[in-house]
Design a protein around this motif. Structure first.
Motif: not given
Length: 227
Positions: A20-22, A75-83, A85-89, A116-126
């Motif tokens: 949903e965040r993506h 792509l950078d803007e999308k990633n910034a928006h996504y980050l 949105l995931i700040a409260e995971i 995972s195809a996600s470049k943010n996997a380490p952030i999400i796992l943390a």
């Protein structure tokens, strides 16, 4: 069947649901381009890379021509928006059944990797509190091919020091299942309603149905039947 010694997981839709965040991040980009996408359309982006996702969105507006720099900016803007949105995971966002599955795997001595195809996997796992749970997290930037190519699953097995047939792959996308099977791994499909050429070894409707002992038993029975 070789003795299973490793488990390889997709992240989004398997360990946690960030779909949903993506979608919201991509929708914001699309809106800015005058392109309309909804949740049903967003299913096309499941399991593929960020760059491929952008190309699919841009294909909805064939008269819109962007150079490489323009695409990189989006792509950078999308990633910034996504980050944002995931700040409260938190750990509360781990999908049902996954903590028990990971604990059973740990107790059984299985090595585990994220593919995972996600470049943010380490952030999400943390944020989920799972950074120390996995022995390896494959960096999608280090790959030549994206799913459904088997490269990411082959690399995951190698990172665990195992053969592909000594691992089980867990996926919630058709592209992922194809990649797992082409790598030579048994595949567990989660919440995928229909299949094409590449059929998983085990199907469940949701992560809460995952039980490691049952998975091992089903795979062993499947080999006896097919053998």
């Amino acid at each position: 069947m070789s003795t299973i010694k490793g488990l390889v997981f997709d992240l989004d839709g398997v360990i946690t649901d960030t779909a949903e965040r993506h979608f919201l991040a991509w929708q914001r980009i699309a809106d800015g381009l005058g392109i309309s996408i909804d949740r049903e359309w967003n299913e096309r982006l499941k399991g593929i890379s960020r760059t491929e996702s952008l190309e699919l969105i841009l294909a909805e507006a064939p008269t819109l021509i962007l150079d490489a720099a323009g695409k990189t900016q989006l792509l950078d803007e999308k990633n910034a928006h996504y980050l944002e949105l995931i700040a409260e995971i938190t750990a509360a966002d781990i999908l049902p059944g996954i903590p028990e599955l990971l604990e059973a795997a740990k107790e059984g001595g299985c090595r585990m990797a994220i593919a995972s195809a996600s470049k943010n996997a380490p952030i999400i796992l943390a944020r989920l509190g799972l950074s120390d749970t996995f022995d390896s997290v494959i960096d999608p930037d280090a790959l030549t091919h994206n799913k459904p190519h088997p490269e990411i699953f082959e690399k995951a097995a190698q990172a665990l020091g195992l053969r592909a047939d000594e691992c089980i792959g867990f996926e919630d996308s058709l592209a992922g299942i194809e990649g797992i099977k082409r790598a030579g791994m048994p595949a567990v499909a989660i919440g995928i309603p229909t299949f094409g050429q590449w059929i998983p070894d085990i199907e469940v409707d949701a992560t809460r149905e995952l039980d490691l002992k049952k998975i091992f038993s089903q795979l062993a029975m499947k080999e006896r039947v097919e053998g």
